[in-house]
Scaffold this active site. Sequence first.
Site, PDB file in Angstrom:
ATOM      1  CG  ASP A   1      -2.027   0.576   1.014  1.00 43.15           C
ATOM      2  OD1 ASP A   1      -2.077   0.998   0.233  1.00 43.15           O
ATOM      3  OD2 ASP A   1      -3.386   0.045   2.002  1.00 43.15           O
TER       4      ASP A   1
ATOM      5  CD  GLU B   1       0.187   4.360  -7.296  1.00 44.27           C
ATOM      6  OE1 GLU B   1      -0.041   3.580  -8.091  1.00 44.27           O
ATOM      7  OE2 GLU B   1       0.681   6.076  -7.529  1.00 44.27           O
ATOM      8  CD1 TRP B   2      -5.065   3.000  -3.560  1.00 43.72           C
ATOM      9  CD2 TRP B   2      -3.839   4.890  -2.614  1.00 43.72           C
ATOM     10  NE1 TRP B   2      -5.135   3.097  -2.096  1.00 43.72           N
ATOM     11  CE2 TRP B   2      -3.804   4.276  -1.463  1.00 43.72           C
ATOM     12  CE3 TRP B   2      -3.757   6.330  -2.330  1.00 43.72           C
ATOM     13  CZ2 TRP B   2      -3.198   3.929  -0.249  1.00 43.72           C
ATOM     14  CZ3 TRP B   2      -2.553   6.324  -1.228  1.00 43.72           C
ATOM     15  CH2 TRP B   2      -2.548   5.789  -0.239  1.00 43.72           C
ATOM     16  N   GLY B   3      -3.038   4.203  -8.303  1.00 42.83           N
ATOM     17  CA  GLY B   3      -3.142   5.112  -9.535  1.00 42.83           C
ATOM     18  C   GLY B   3      -2.055   6.124  -9.568  1.00 42.83           C
ATOM     19  CG  ASP B   4      -2.569   8.724  -5.498  1.00 43.82           C
ATOM     20  OD1 ASP B   4      -3.120   8.873  -7.154  1.00 43.82           O
ATOM     21  OD2 ASP B   4      -2.626   9.059  -4.650  1.00 43.82           O
ATOM     22  CG  ASN B   5       2.704   8.149  -7.325  1.00 44.67           C
ATOM     23  OD1 ASN B   5       3.502   9.157  -7.417  1.00 44.67           O
ATOM     24  ND2 ASN B   5       2.582   7.078  -6.775  1.00 44.67           N
TER      25      ASN B   5
ATOM     26  CG  ASP C   1      -9.925   1.804  -0.354  1.00 46.93           C
ATOM     27  OD1 ASP C   1      -8.524   2.124  -1.730  1.00 46.93           O
ATOM     28  OD2 ASP C   1      -9.844   1.760   0.976  1.00 46.93           O
TER      29      ASP C   1
HETATM   30  C1  GLA Z   1      -5.845   1.350   1.546  1.00 47.08           C
HETATM   31  C2  GLA Z   1      -6.481   0.178   0.080  1.00 47.08           C
HETATM   32  C3  GLA Z   1      -7.292  -0.402   0.468  1.00 47.08           C
HETATM   33  C4  GLA Z   1      -6.974  -1.640   2.405  1.00 47.08           C
HETATM   34  C5  GLA Z   1      -6.553  -0.361   3.363  1.00 47.08           C
HETATM   35  C6  GLA Z   1      -5.670  -1.129   4.688  1.00 47.08           C
HETATM   36  O1  GLA Z   1      -7.207   2.014   1.596  1.00 47.08           O
HETATM   37  O2  GLA Z   1      -6.339   0.887  -0.805  1.00 47.08           O
HETATM   38  O3  GLA Z   1      -7.617  -1.406   0.183  1.00 47.08           O
HETATM   39  O4  GLA Z   1      -5.574  -2.654   1.832  1.00 47.08           O
HETATM   40  O5  GLA Z   1      -5.431   0.725   2.655  1.00 47.08           O
HETATM   41  O6  GLA Z   1      -5.901   0.153   5.037  1.00 47.08           O
END
Ligand code: GLA
Length: 401
Positions: free
Chosen positions: A149, A182-186, A204
């Site tokens: 993460d 890393e949620w696509g941020d980079n 998420d």
């Molecule tokens: C981030 C991730 C989630 C999960 C939580 C756990 O938000 O994107 O998928 O793993 O952390 O804290």
Amino acid sequence: MKKSILILSFLIASNLLFAQKFENLALTPPMGWNSWNTFGTAINEQLIKDIADAFVKYGLKEAGYEYIVLDDGWMAKERDKNGNLLADPIKFPNGMKALADYIHQRGLKFGLYNCAGSSTCGGYPGSRGHEYQDALSYASWDVDFLKYDWCNTTKLNAEGAYTTMRDALKNAGRPIVFSICEWGDNEPWKWAKDVGHLWRVSGDIINCWDCEIGHGSWSSWGVWKIINMRSNIRKYAGPGHWNDLDMMEVGNGMTANEDRSHFAMWCMLASPLIMGNDLRSTSIETFKTLTNKEVISVNQDKLGIQGFRLSNIDNLEIWIKPLSNDEWAISFVNMKNEPHKLNFNWNDYEIGDDLNNFRMDTKKETYKIKDLFNHTNLGTTKNPLQTTIGIHDVLMIKLCK
Ligand code: GLA
């Protein structure tokens, strides 16, 4: 002089040779389950054992699901005196190796979560500065999958941080699927092909059809918000390196129609299929969706081509995915709040995938049509495809010659 050039070339060559991700893993999108969507940090050994048993009992293993991944909350709040990670002694009294053994004995694989930052999003010890040490712990516990993460990473460079963990895993020697979160941020799709095996493309997910729920500095995203979030990244996906649309919310409160469409779209987009529901109390209808082998085979097709949108006129989403053996998958999703009468005339459309140079010429060739959710034949492309699609439901078909 010569000697130093020789040493330098050796160092460069060995770096190229050894510092790479594990190859030949995740050649099709990984399939499994992750604890986060339903349980958050409230996880424990018995729950995870029950989930492993459910994989076997309800046919999930047979359908191809493999990885059982513990998300945030599995660790003790502090490392030991030598800096090693510890499992939470109350939640996991027998430790991680014993749990891995239980999962492996059932023919399944075991995954854990950590974070590139100083602590995880839930406040547990992160890997920053401990990457090589943590990788050795995972290898010694027989871990097969690491979700990594991006919380508490101030000033860290994403490519550098994920590459460090990749090298640490490689150094530890046990093949581990490396899941970048890393949620696509980079824009990891641009640099992570040789770093990880999958990368999240969004923040998420949440269990709704098309909503955004704000939490101040971040939002949770409904299914269609994630699908629509990134355009033009399909070219970055393929065997061993996938765009990850997040753990699924199938079975977590949307309608059965919406669950089917959500599942169909994750298959069309070659996303990892990581379930996020409570498998101990899942309805028969949800299991039917999750274990539909014909639908899963679209996701698992060996070409690994991510599908794309053909059109979305009149609230009807039409998505296409080229498959091996000259076959195609098409999904029609009704976005309206009323049933949609479909009358799809094949001759009205030019269907092709320019990126991969595939063409479906329904004027020259006749394709047979199979309805993948209902397991029925729907004639051929000689005639218009006519049916009614329910509210937020999907018609998912496969075409073959
Ligand atoms: C981030 C991730 C989630 C999960 C939580 C756990 O938000 O994107 O998928 O793993 O952390 O804290």
